[in-house]
Design a protein around this motif. Structure first.
Motif, PDB file in Angstrom:
ATOM      1  N   ASN A  43       0.426  -1.194   0.016  1.00 44.92           N
ATOM      2  CA  ASN A  43       0.089  -0.054   0.236  1.00 44.92           C
ATOM      3  C   ASN A  43       0.653   1.367   0.059  1.00 44.92           C
ATOM      4  N   VAL A  44       2.013   1.303   0.480  1.00 39.27           N
ATOM      5  CA  VAL A  44       3.007   2.333   0.699  1.00 39.27           C
ATOM      6  C   VAL A  44       4.143   1.992   0.138  1.00 39.27           C
ATOM      7  N   ILE A  45       4.642   2.659  -0.759  1.00 44.05           N
ATOM      8  CA  ILE A  45       6.266   2.530  -1.372  1.00 44.05           C
ATOM      9  C   ILE A  45       6.977   3.708  -1.076  1.00 44.05           C
ATOM     10  N   VAL A  46       8.095   3.651  -0.601  1.00 44.26           N
ATOM     11  CA  VAL A  46       8.931   4.606  -0.232  1.00 44.26           C
ATOM     12  C   VAL A  46      10.070   4.621  -1.201  1.00 44.26           C
ATOM     13  N   PHE A  47      10.413   5.932  -1.958  1.00 45.87           N
ATOM     14  CA  PHE A  47      11.464   6.215  -2.721  1.00 45.87           C
ATOM     15  C   PHE A  47      12.404   7.126  -2.127  1.00 45.87           C
ATOM     16  N   PRO A  48      13.683   7.344  -2.688  1.00 45.64           N
ATOM     17  CA  PRO A  48      14.463   8.451  -2.076  1.00 45.64           C
ATOM     18  C   PRO A  48      14.222   9.533  -3.126  1.00 45.64           C
ATOM     19  N   GLY A  49      13.865  11.209  -2.531  1.00 47.05           N
ATOM     20  CA  GLY A  49      13.991  11.898  -3.349  1.00 47.05           C
ATOM     21  C   GLY A  49      15.234  12.390  -3.742  1.00 47.05           C
ATOM     22  N   PHE A  50      15.566  13.665  -4.318  1.00 46.91           N
ATOM     23  CA  PHE A  50      16.655  14.292  -4.458  1.00 46.91           C
ATOM     24  C   PHE A  50      17.814  13.635  -5.370  1.00 46.91           C
ATOM     25  N   ILE A  51      17.720  12.406  -5.540  1.00 54.00           N
ATOM     26  CA  ILE A  51      18.710  11.507  -6.521  1.00 54.00           C
ATOM     27  C   ILE A  51      18.174  11.020  -7.551  1.00 54.00           C
ATOM     28  N   GLY A  52      19.099  10.812  -8.823  1.00 53.97           N
ATOM     29  CA  GLY A  52      18.878  10.110  -9.915  1.00 53.97           C
ATOM     30  C   GLY A  52      19.889   9.351 -10.380  1.00 53.97           C
ATOM     31  N   THR A  53      20.023   8.738 -11.578  1.00 49.40           N
ATOM     32  CA  THR A  53      21.168   8.037 -12.195  1.00 49.40           C
ATOM     33  C   THR A  53      21.119   8.369 -13.713  1.00 49.40           C
ATOM     34  N   THR A  54      22.367   8.321 -14.057  1.00 44.95           N
ATOM     35  CA  THR A  54      22.487   8.587 -15.506  1.00 44.95           C
ATOM     36  C   THR A  54      22.072   7.422 -16.086  1.00 44.95           C
ATOM     37  N   TRP A  55      22.094   7.346 -17.499  1.00 41.64           N
ATOM     38  CA  TRP A  55      21.910   5.900 -18.510  1.00 41.64           C
ATOM     39  C   TRP A  55      22.800   4.900 -17.915  1.00 41.64           C
ATOM     40  N   ASP A  56      24.319   5.365 -17.710  1.00 45.32           N
ATOM     41  CA  ASP A  56      25.078   4.506 -17.494  1.00 45.32           C
ATOM     42  C   ASP A  56      25.326   4.081 -16.087  1.00 45.32           C
ATOM     43  N   GLY A  57      24.443   4.484 -15.114  1.00 45.76           N
ATOM     44  CA  GLY A  57      24.443   3.859 -13.742  1.00 45.76           C
ATOM     45  C   GLY A  57      25.110   5.034 -12.596  1.00 45.76           C
ATOM     46  N   LYS A  58      25.708   5.952 -13.179  1.00 40.29           N
ATOM     47  CA  LYS A  58      26.248   7.131 -12.139  1.00 40.29           C
ATOM     48  C   LYS A  58      25.008   8.084 -11.493  1.00 40.29           C
ATOM     49  N   ILE A  59      25.225   7.966 -10.191  1.00 44.38           N
ATOM     50  CA  ILE A  59      24.289   8.622  -9.341  1.00 44.38           C
ATOM     51  C   ILE A  59      24.431  10.181  -9.532  1.00 44.38           C
ATOM     52  N   THR A  60      23.337  10.705  -9.503  1.00 47.57           N
ATOM     53  CA  THR A  60      23.431  12.239  -9.582  1.00 47.57           C
ATOM     54  C   THR A  60      22.337  12.671  -8.381  1.00 47.57           C
ATOM     55  N   THR A  61      22.612  14.231  -8.189  1.00 48.46           N
ATOM     56  CA  THR A  61      21.595  14.913  -7.292  1.00 48.46           C
ATOM     57  C   THR A  61      20.773  15.843  -8.080  1.00 48.46           C
ATOM     58  N   LEU A  62      19.746  16.348  -7.616  1.00 45.48           N
ATOM     59  CA  LEU A  62      19.039  17.100  -8.360  1.00 45.48           C
ATOM     60  C   LEU A  62      18.946  18.752  -7.632  1.00 45.48           C
ATOM     61  N   GLY A  63      19.938  18.970  -6.791  1.00 43.89           N
ATOM     62  CA  GLY A  63      20.083  20.292  -6.245  1.00 43.89           C
ATOM     63  C   GLY A  63      19.298  20.493  -4.845  1.00 43.89           C
ATOM     64  N   ARG A  64      19.665  21.223  -3.898  1.00 43.22           N
ATOM     65  CA  ARG A  64      18.981  21.361  -2.660  1.00 43.22           C
ATOM     66  C   ARG A  64      17.700  21.689  -2.833  1.00 43.22           C
ATOM     67  N   GLY A  65      16.614  20.814  -1.959  1.00 44.25           N
ATOM     68  CA  GLY A  65      15.113  20.830  -2.192  1.00 44.25           C
ATOM     69  C   GLY A  65      14.606  19.891  -3.220  1.00 44.25           C
TER      70      GLY A  65
END
Length: 446
Positions: free
Chosen positions: A177-199
């Protein structure tokens, strides 16, 4: 289904989590939820120190680990504590290895910095989902980045269409019923973690809604919605009941709630409604739709500790590219230009910047004194902005313009779709002007 973002400022201690549990339980009775969580309070700042303090990086990383384990020990027990302890320990081992590498190498690339910062949200997903399950809420945490982004480390952009396949894959076969995801972060196509900036967790929440076709988003934070002004500056500030999309974008850009400036981008050409509400008190702001005839002015936002650098020269008059040359100097030293103006005579260019940037920019522009610039003057200024669709109405805008004109504004500009006016004034007049404009805005605000 509904997307709910849990801010980091409201994840301090067990008392906060009891309130979060109550709110999530209430929402989960009516809807399936996707929760987007920020790092718990203070952790992102700690991780910034891990990246910056090579001598103390390992010690700070250890404190971050202890903070999560102690919190879990107070709220969870049994199997839920054991699972969370195991998963956070694995992440902590990764963080320790990076911290040791920083200590040895003494430097951090933008890509490594984003990787370090990602641990806050990833640990928060494990912590929050474990706490919810321990209180009988059927929750599942997915600590992997939910988005595909570009490779602009530190301030990456979510690629909405490309993220659809990734999100749906992460959600496949997850029956909770509840799924928890991290905000603020993503990944490039080749798997490198990125951030979206503060907020960036606010931006994450609306982007998930866009990708999955969900039309309800709640941003839960410490304040009762977006207010007519900063309550620390304006004692009679109150929550704004509704903002149009244009108004919300202007207030986000001006820092009214310190929302990520791209939070509302996914709402264009959609039926998404965002509600900003408090964990602790009544009051909220609904954001949706366009300006209506009933909309008036909504709020006053201020930016202090600014500097205005005025470049004067007859050499820039009629010379194609002179203004762009001066602004290119700001770009090359990484200085953001908050406001820009130039008279038709072209004899002066005024640049408003954050006070911390003025020394760097002045030193850079001094290098153009022989070829392009005659004089450089620096003044202490503030920006006072009035936001609301009512600024399109002459009777309202002329009244507020008249108030501002009595303070001899140095610069006046209009914002997106003319729903805001910003006045650059001598910083000594800013507080009084802000109060007078806010008092006038309250006469029209419902």
């Amino acid at each position: 289904m509904m997307v709910v973002k849990i801010g980091g400022s409201i994840q301090k201690d067990e008392n906060d989590y009891q309130l979060i549990i109550e709110k999530i339980r209430k929402y989960a009775e009516r809807d399936k939820l996707i929760l987007v969580t920020s790092a718990i309070k203070g952790v992102t700042n700690d991780l910034i120190q891990v990246a910056a303090s090579t001598e103390k990086s390992v010690e700070i990383a250890s404190n971050i680990y202890d903070k999560h384990i102690k919190l879990l020990g107070k709220i969870t027990d049994g199997i839920e504590f054991e699972r969370a302890f195991r998963d956070i320990s694995k992440l902590a081992d990764e963080l320790f290895r990076v911290a040791w590498s920083i200590r040895v190498l003494g430097e951090v690339t933008p890509r490594t910095r984003d990787y370090i910062l990602s641990f806050g949200e990833r640990m928060a997903v494990i912590t929050l989902s474990s706490i919810l399950r321990s209180k009988g809420i059927k929750a599942w945490g997915i600590p992997e980045p939910p988005f595909i982004t570009d490779s602009n480390f530190g301030d990456s952009n979510i690629l909405i269409q490309e993220s659809e396949e990734r999100l749906k894959k992460l959600l496949s076969n997850v029956d909770y019923n509840v799924i928890v995801f991290p905000g603020f972060i993503g990944t490039t196509w080749d798997g490198k973690i990125t951030t979206l900036g503060r907020g960036g967790s606010d931006y994450s929440a609306t982007s998930i809604a866009k990708v999955l076709g969900i039309n309800k988003v709640k941003l839960i934070t410490e304040v009762p919605g977006i207010m007519t002004g900063d309550p620390r500056k304006f004692q009679n500030a109150k929550s704004i009941q509704r903002l149009s999309l244009e108004e919300a974008i202007e207030l986000a850009q001006l820092g009214a709630k310190r929302l990520h400036p791209r939070t509302f981008d996914p709402m264009f050409n959609s039926d998404i409604t965002v509600e900003v509400e408090s964990l602790y008190e009544d009051g909220s702001t609904v954001i949706n739709g366009e300006c209506t005839n009933e909309d008036s002015v909504k709020g006053v936002a201020t930016l202090d500790q600014l500097k205005m650098l005025s470049v004067e020269s007859t050499k820039i008059v009629g010379k194609i590219g002179s203004a762009s040359s001066i602004m290119a100097e700001a770009r090359d030293v990484g200085v953001n230009l908050i406001a820009i103006s130039q008279p038709a005579s072209e004899t002066t260019i005024n640049l408003v910047v954050d006070g911390n940037s003025i020394k760097l920019l002045t030193e850079r522009l001094n290098g153009l004194k022989e070829s392009l610039i005659k004089n450089i003057h620096v003044e202490d200024v503030s920006a006072i902005s009035v936001v609301g669709c009512g600024m399109r109405k002459r009777e309202i805008s002329s009244k507020l313009m008249g108030i501002a004109s009595s303070y001899d504004p140095i610069m006046i500009s209009r914002g997106l779709s003319k729903v805001s006016s910003t006045f650059i004034v001598d910083s000594r007049n800013a507080e009084e002007l802000g109060r007078e404009l806010h008092s006038e805005v309250l006469k029209w605000t419902r």
